[in-house]
Write a protein that holds these residues in place. Sequence first.
Motif, PDB file in Angstrom:
ATOM      1  N   SER A  35      -4.953   1.641   5.461  1.00 43.53           N
ATOM      2  CA  SER A  35      -4.097   0.774   6.263  1.00 43.53           C
ATOM      3  C   SER A  35      -3.354  -0.229   5.383  1.00 43.53           C
ATOM      4  O   SER A  35      -2.208  -0.585   5.664  1.00 43.53           O
ATOM      5  CB  SER A  35      -4.898   0.045   7.342  1.00 43.53           C
ATOM      6  OG  SER A  35      -5.977  -0.673   6.783  1.00 43.53           O
ATOM      7  N   SER A  38      -0.627   1.833   3.676  1.00 48.91           N
ATOM      8  CA  SER A  38       0.444   2.123   4.641  1.00 48.91           C
ATOM      9  C   SER A  38       1.292   0.886   4.874  1.00 48.91           C
ATOM     10  O   SER A  38       2.520   0.966   4.996  1.00 48.91           O
ATOM     11  CB  SER A  38      -0.146   2.619   5.967  1.00 48.91           C
ATOM     12  OG  SER A  38      -0.853   1.595   6.630  1.00 48.91           O
ATOM     13  N   ASP A  39       0.633  -0.278   4.926  1.00 50.72           N
ATOM     14  CA  ASP A  39       1.367  -1.528   5.087  1.00 50.72           C
ATOM     15  C   ASP A  39       2.258  -1.793   3.874  1.00 50.72           C
ATOM     16  O   ASP A  39       3.377  -2.308   4.002  1.00 50.72           O
ATOM     17  CB  ASP A  39       0.379  -2.682   5.284  1.00 50.72           C
ATOM     18  CG  ASP A  39       0.986  -3.814   6.101  1.00 50.72           C
ATOM     19  OD1 ASP A  39       1.898  -3.539   6.892  1.00 50.72           O
ATOM     20  OD2 ASP A  39       0.546  -4.962   5.935  1.00 50.72           O
ATOM     21  N   SER A  91       5.938   6.387   9.348  1.00 47.67           N
ATOM     22  CA  SER A  91       4.817   6.260  10.280  1.00 47.67           C
ATOM     23  C   SER A  91       4.139   7.602  10.535  1.00 47.67           C
ATOM     24  O   SER A  91       2.901   7.693  10.572  1.00 47.67           O
ATOM     25  CB  SER A  91       5.299   5.658  11.603  1.00 47.67           C
ATOM     26  OG  SER A  91       5.805   4.364  11.403  1.00 47.67           O
ATOM     27  N   LEU A  94       2.091   8.672   7.400  1.00 48.11           N
ATOM     28  CA  LEU A  94       0.861   7.891   7.268  1.00 48.11           C
ATOM     29  C   LEU A  94      -0.137   8.232   8.376  1.00 48.11           C
ATOM     30  O   LEU A  94      -1.349   8.223   8.142  1.00 48.11           O
ATOM     31  CB  LEU A  94       1.191   6.398   7.292  1.00 48.11           C
ATOM     32  CG  LEU A  94       1.945   5.903   6.048  1.00 48.11           C
ATOM     33  CD1 LEU A  94       2.435   4.476   6.256  1.00 48.11           C
ATOM     34  CD2 LEU A  94       1.064   5.987   4.815  1.00 48.11           C
ATOM     35  N   ALA A  98      -3.906   9.460   7.958  1.00 49.97           N
ATOM     36  CA  ALA A  98      -4.993   8.775   8.664  1.00 49.97           C
ATOM     37  C   ALA A  98      -5.897   9.761   9.389  1.00 49.97           C
ATOM     38  O   ALA A  98      -7.134   9.599   9.415  1.00 49.97           O
ATOM     39  CB  ALA A  98      -4.407   7.770   9.660  1.00 49.97           C
ATOM     40  N   THR A 178      -4.346   2.515  11.264  1.00 51.97           N
ATOM     41  CA  THR A 178      -3.116   3.113  10.741  1.00 51.97           C
ATOM     42  C   THR A 178      -2.420   3.953  11.807  1.00 51.97           C
ATOM     43  O   THR A 178      -1.193   3.881  11.978  1.00 51.97           O
ATOM     44  CB  THR A 178      -3.423   3.988   9.511  1.00 51.97           C
ATOM     45  OG1 THR A 178      -4.053   3.187   8.507  1.00 51.97           O
ATOM     46  CG2 THR A 178      -2.150   4.602   8.943  1.00 51.97           C
TER      47      THR A 178
END
Length: 298
Positions: A35, A38-39, A91, A94, A98, A178
């Motif tokens: 996460s 991904s951020d 998105s 990712l 996830a 995520t």
Amino acid sequence: MEKSLSGGRFLLVTVLNVVITIFELVGGLFSGSLSLLSDAFHNLGDAFSVVLSYAAHRIGGRRQTRSNTYGYRRAEILTALLNAGVLVIISLVLAGEAVRRLLHPEPVKGDIMLLVAVISFLANLFSTVLLNHGAKHNLNIRATYLHLLSDALASVGVIVGAVLITVWQISWVDPLITILVAAYIVYESWPIIKQTFGILMEASPKLDYDAIAHDLCQLPEVEGVHHIHAWLIDENNIVFSVHVNMDDLPLSKIEPIYRQIEALLCHKYGVNHVTIQAECRRGQDEDLFYDQNDWRHD
């Protein structure tokens, strides 16, 4: 550009996002948090988005030229579409990673994850505040603002996940956050993609065309209305063309009627630019909207 959206603010937001990206990449690698990584990628996209947004805003403010008689406002629409599309693609990628992490969990260091997430949240929140005002009136700025807001919300999710991992050692929370953030970003990005695509495809703005025809026919000397066309240059500027039937009048008497039509469309329906074609009997029996197929089959 408004003072609140000066080049200095755009530059500050860009620098902040580059710094946050580096910070989160390092933190994500050391903590093993998907996460956080991904951020970090979202923040990298934010920096790219802000630069594009500023460039498009400057280009969109240029005056009309012989080669671009409607100006350059579509530059901002193209940028908004690109920014929202990039968000969706990132998105989805990712979210796929996830899902893999959910099936094959990996250890996560919650304490490092928590520290990085808190600092990132504060920086993202500050960036969001800087662009908040412009997002209300500009689709391009709104798309960039959405980038920043999504990262602020993602950081909140990472903070919650970090607490759960640190206290209860629930490592699957990290990929789950995520997926949730990715789903939220896609949900929020879709209306921007739909609106920008509609503008680029010359979709008609949401106007009451029957009411417009009725109002125009109430004006003196206007006997009929047909062949209405309306489209958007950007989300705020409507261009409108219409054919109106009148008696056989000299131009000196038609021009005041034109001004009444323009004033009505501008003040009641928010139209920015009007083109009017006066006709005597031609088109009286034709539809309100022009059907090109009817002309082809004549």
